[in-house]
Design a protein around this motif. Structure first.
Motif: not given
Length: 79
Positions: A39-54
């Motif tokens: 197994a390889k444990v790798v860092p997750l990419r940072a979450r993309v901050n998306r605006p909400g619906r509407g």
């Protein structure tokens, strides 16, 4: 590029918190069993901050003639 750190399964179970700290700083960690990488444990990419619906409400305008075809253009019936 630096090689990934390697830990056997026992080390990984014993020092999971420390390994996760390493991964959180960008390192990759390989976990091996009987000397074979499994197994390889790798860092997750940072979450993309998306605006909400509407979030663009009131900023986009669709023309009244949006669904009308220009003169001379015949819609395809697909047959």
């Amino acid at each position: 590029m630096e090689a990934a750190r390697q830990h056997n399964v026992h080390e990984a179970k014993t020092h999971l918190s420390r390994i996760l700290e390493q991964v959180a700083t960008g390192e990759e960690v390989v976990i091996s069993e009987a000397g074979e990488p499994v197994a390889k444990v790798v860092p997750l990419r940072a979450r993309v901050n998306r605006p909400g619906r509407g979030s663009l409400r009131g900023q986009i305008r669709i023309g009244d003639d949006f669904d009308e075809l220009p003169d001379g253009m015949i819609p395809s019936t697909g047959y």
